[in-house]
Motif scaffolding. Structure first.
Motif, PDB file in Angstrom:
ATOM      1  N   GLU A   1       8.105  11.266   6.780  1.00 49.43           N
ATOM      2  CA  GLU A   1       6.976  10.987   5.895  1.00 49.43           C
ATOM      3  C   GLU A   1       6.146  12.252   5.675  1.00 49.43           C
ATOM      4  OE1 GLU A   1       5.670   6.467   6.395  1.00 49.43           O
ATOM      5  OE2 GLU A   1       5.488   7.553   8.282  1.00 49.43           O
TER       6      GLU A   1
ATOM      7  N   LYS B   1      -1.258   2.108  10.679  1.00 46.39           N
ATOM      8  CA  LYS B   1      -2.395   1.490   9.991  1.00 46.39           C
ATOM      9  C   LYS B   1      -2.593   0.056  10.449  1.00 46.39           C
ATOM     10  CE  LYS B   1      -4.210   0.747   5.310  1.00 46.39           C
ATOM     11  NZ  LYS B   1      -3.930   0.932   3.855  1.00 46.39           N
TER      12      LYS B   1
ATOM     13  N   ASP C   1       4.942   4.887  12.600  1.00 49.57           N
ATOM     14  CA  ASP C   1       4.937   5.574  11.317  1.00 49.57           C
ATOM     15  C   ASP C   1       3.578   5.315  10.662  1.00 49.57           C
ATOM     16  OD1 ASP C   1       5.071   2.912  10.613  1.00 49.57           O
ATOM     17  OD2 ASP C   1       6.987   3.049   9.558  1.00 49.57           O
ATOM     18  N   ARG C   2       3.416   5.700   9.403  1.00 51.56           N
ATOM     19  CA  ARG C   2       2.115   5.529   8.731  1.00 51.56           C
ATOM     20  C   ARG C   2       1.738   4.059   8.578  1.00 51.56           C
ATOM     21  NH1 ARG C   2      -0.231   9.740   5.835  1.00 51.56           N
ATOM     22  NH2 ARG C   2       0.854  11.732   6.023  1.00 51.56           N
ATOM     23  N   THR C   3       2.673   3.265   8.077  1.00 50.01           N
ATOM     24  CA  THR C   3       2.366   1.852   7.825  1.00 50.01           C
ATOM     25  C   THR C   3       2.077   1.113   9.119  1.00 50.01           C
ATOM     26  OG1 THR C   3       3.727   1.842   5.820  1.00 50.01           O
ATOM     27  CG2 THR C   3       3.257  -0.285   6.845  1.00 50.01           C
TER      28      THR C   3
ATOM     29  N   SER D   1      -0.878   7.608  12.463  1.00 49.36           N
ATOM     30  CA  SER D   1       0.556   7.814  12.654  1.00 49.36           C
ATOM     31  C   SER D   1       0.761   8.858  13.737  1.00 49.36           C
ATOM     32  CB  SER D   1       1.208   8.291  11.357  1.00 49.36           C
ATOM     33  OG  SER D   1       2.534   8.734  11.605  1.00 49.36           O
TER      34      SER D   1
ATOM     35  N   ASP E   1       0.834  -1.199   0.000  1.00 47.59           N
ATOM     36  CA  ASP E   1       0.000   0.000   0.000  1.00 47.59           C
ATOM     37  C   ASP E   1       0.869   1.251   0.000  1.00 47.59           C
ATOM     38  OD1 ASP E   1      -2.252  -1.564   0.082  1.00 47.59           O
ATOM     39  OD2 ASP E   1      -2.482  -1.431   2.263  1.00 47.59           O
TER      40      ASP E   1
ATOM     41  N   GLU F   1       1.656   4.816   1.298  1.00 44.88           N
ATOM     42  CA  GLU F   1       1.368   5.611   2.488  1.00 44.88           C
ATOM     43  C   GLU F   1       2.079   6.959   2.356  1.00 44.88           C
ATOM     44  OE1 GLU F   1      -0.686   4.898   4.784  1.00 44.88           O
ATOM     45  OE2 GLU F   1      -1.041   2.751   4.507  1.00 44.88           O
TER      46      GLU F   1
ATOM     47  N   THR G   1       4.559  13.824   8.049  1.00 46.27           N
ATOM     48  CA  THR G   1       3.519  13.929   9.068  1.00 46.27           C
ATOM     49  C   THR G   1       3.974  14.889  10.163  1.00 46.27           C
ATOM     50  OG1 THR G   1       2.918  11.617   8.677  1.00 46.27           O
ATOM     51  CG2 THR G   1       2.068  12.651  10.689  1.00 46.27           C
TER      52      THR G   1
END
Length: 437
Positions: free
Chosen positions: A284, A310, A305-307, A316, A96, A98, A286
Motif C-alpha cells: 500500500e 482503521k 493494513d490500512r483498512t 497501519s 472508503d 485507503e 506504507t
C-alpha cells in the motif's frame, strides 16, 4: 538482468491518467517484474540452467466509491485494463479509499547479483562435501539468483520503488539402504553470498544421526523442534497476531493486549532491515516498521493494513500485502523473528533424557485453532543427551498455544526458515505415538 528502468517506465502514469479521464476518482498502479536464473542439479550432476522472467501490472481504482481491480501480465494494453477495472468496480459495494499520498522516497537497491558460474560452483562444492563422506548418497537441488523490481504509484502523489536481489538454494540427499529410504533436505536464502560449508554440514549431521533406525515410545514426551521444523508453531502465532483475525474474533488473543500469552522467554518481532526478507514498504506504499508483537511473553501489538488498522482504531503497521497480484492488500508479514536464547543445537540435545527431535514433518500447520497432529518425516530419538538413531512411523500432537506456554528452552542457533527467523526449541508434554521397528 531485469530492467532497472522500471521507475522511469511511463505505463503507470498512462494508466493513472486514463483511469481518471474515464471517471475514476482515484487510482493506483502496482508493478512487479522479476528475473531468476536457477541452476538445477540431479543425481549429483549439473542438469540444466534456466532463465525465468515475469512481469505483472495491477490497476486498482475507485469509481463512484466502488473499487475495481484488473491485472495484466506481459505487455499491457492501457485502455483495455482501465475498462476492465471500471467494469469490475460496478460489481462491488462502495468502500472508503485507503491510499497513501505525497510520498516519493528513494529506496536503495537491496542485495547484489551473482553470476550463474558462481551458482554452479556453490552447487558442485556443496554436493562434493556431502559425497566425500557419503558417496552412496544422491543429491538433487537448485541454486538461484532472483531479482525483483517493485513499483507502486497512485493519483494521490505516491511513487515508491525498489529492487530486491536474493540468493537461495535447496538441496536434498537421498540415501537408499535396502528397503529403507531416507531423504534429508535443507536450504538457505541470503543476500550477497551462500555458504556451501554450512549447508553441507547440516545435511551431514542429519545423515550421521540417521545411520540406525530406532523405535520411539508412545505417551507424553519432550520434543526438540529444530529451527527448520519450528516454523510449524510460528504459523499459528502469526495468524493469531493478524489484525483481520482480531476483527473477526477468530484470534484467541483478541482481548489479550498487555497480558501474558506465551512463555516469558519468548520475544517476537518484525524488522524491516533484517535478513534477506527485509522490505522498505508494503503493497500500500506504507513504510514498514520495526514492531514488537510479544515481549517476554506479553502481547504488545497486532499487525494490520490500512483498512484493518482503521477498523481497529490503530495506524497501519506497514503490513498491507497482496497474496497475489490480483488480490487486494490484506494484513501480512514480510518477516517474523524470534529472539534467540542460548546454546547450540548440540547443547539443547544434551538436555534431553529421553526425547524426540523433529527436523522434517509431513502435513501442514495447525491453523489458528492451534491444534496439530503431524507425522514425523525426519526425526531422531535422544537418550541421556545423545542421539541414538532415526525414528520412523511416529506422530506428534498437541496445541501450539499450550506448547508455547510449556517452552523449556530456546536455542541460540536461529536461522531463516522462509521469512521466519527462528531458533531450535524444546517443548515438554507433547503427545507422541510411536511404532516399534
Amino acid at each position: 538482468m531485469v530492467s532497472k528502468k522500471l521507475p522511469k517506465d511511463t505505463l503507470a502514469e498512462q494508466l493513472l491518467e486514463l483511469a481518471l479521464q474515464s471517471g475514476a476518482e482515484v487510482a493506483e498502479v502496482y508493478q512487479s517484474r522479476s528475473l531468476s536464473r536457477p541452476v538445477f542439479f540431479e543425481a549429483n550432476r549439473l542438469k540444466q540452467l534456466e532463465t525465468n522472467q515475469s512481469e505483472g501490472t495491477a490497476l486498482r481504482l475507485w469509481c463512484n466509491g466502488r473499487p475495481g481491480l484488473a491485472v495484466a501480465y506481459g505487455n499491457v494494453e492501457p485502455q483495455a485494463i482501465v475498462e476492465r477495472a471500471l467494469a469490475l468496480s460496478q460489481l462491488n459495494q462502495p468502500e472508503d479509499v485507503e491510499l497513501g499520498s505525497n510520498f516519493q522516497p528513494a529506496y536503495p537497491d537491496l542485495g547484489a547479483e551473482v553470476p550463474v558460474e558462481k551458482l554452479v560452483e556453490w552447487g558442485k562444492e556443496t554436493i562434493a562435501l556431502i559425497r566425500d563422506v557419503y558417496p552412496e548418497v544422491l543429491c538433487n537441488g537448485d541454486w538461484e539468483c532472483d531479482v525483483e523490481n517493485t513499483r507502486l504509484v497512485n493519483s494521490e502523489g505516491l511513487d515508491c520503488y525498489y529492487t530486491d536481489t536474493t540468493l537461495s538454494c535447496y538441496i536434498s540427499a537421498e540415501w537408499v539402504r535396502g528397503d529403507d529410504f531416507l531423504n534429508v533436505s535443507d536450504g538457505e536464502t541470503e543476500r550477497g553470498n551462500l555458504q556451501p560449508n554450512k549447508l553441507a554440514a547440516q545435511i551431514l549431521q542429519r545423515l550421521s544421526w540417521a545411520k540406525e533406525n530406532v523405535s520411539f515410545k508412545s505417551g507424553r514426551s519432550s520434543v526438540l523442534f529444530t529451527s527448520k521444523a519450528a516454523d510449524m508453531l510460528w504459523g499459528t502465532v502469526q495468524a493469531a497476531l493478524n489484525g483481520k483475525r482480531v476483527l473477526e474474533t477468530a484470534s484467541p488473543w483478541a482481548e489479550r493486549i498487555g497480558k501474558q500469552v506465551v512463555s516469558p522467554s519468548l520475544t517476537l518481532y518484525q524488522d524491516p532491515e533484517a535478513g534477506p526478507y527485509s522490505c522498505p514498504f508494503d503493497d500500500e506504499g506504507t513504510p514498514t516498521q520495526s514492531l514488537v508483537f510479544i515481549e517476554n511473553g506479553v502481547l504488545q501489538n497486532f499487525y494490520s493494513d490500512r483498512t484493518t488498522g482503521k477498523q481497529l482504531n490503530i495506524p497501519s503497521t506497514g503490513n498491507g500485502f497482496r497474496p497475489g497480484l490480483g488480490s487486494y492488500p490484506t494484513p501480512g508479514l514480510f518477516n517474523f523473528l524470534i529472539q534467540p536464547g542460548s546454546g547450540t543445537l548440540q547443547e539443547l540435545i544434551q538436555q534431553l533424557d529421553d526425547g524426540l527431535i523433529v527436523d522434517q514433518m509431513l502435513g501442514g500447520g495447525s491453523g489458528i485453532s492451534g491444534d496439530f497432529s503431524i507425522n514425523v518425516d525426519l526425526g531422531y530419538r535422544v537418550k541421556n543427551g545423545q542421539v541414538i538413531g532415526r525414528v520412523k512411523d511416529t506422530m506428534v500432537a498437541g496445541n501450539v498455544y499450550t506448547a508455547l506456554k510449556q517452552l523449556v528452552q530456546l536455542g541460540g542457533d536461529a536461522d531463516w526458515n522462509g521469512s521466519c527467523y527462528t531458533p531450535s526449541l524444546i517443548v515438554e508434554g507433547l503427545s507422541t505415538t510411536g511404532k516399534n521397528n
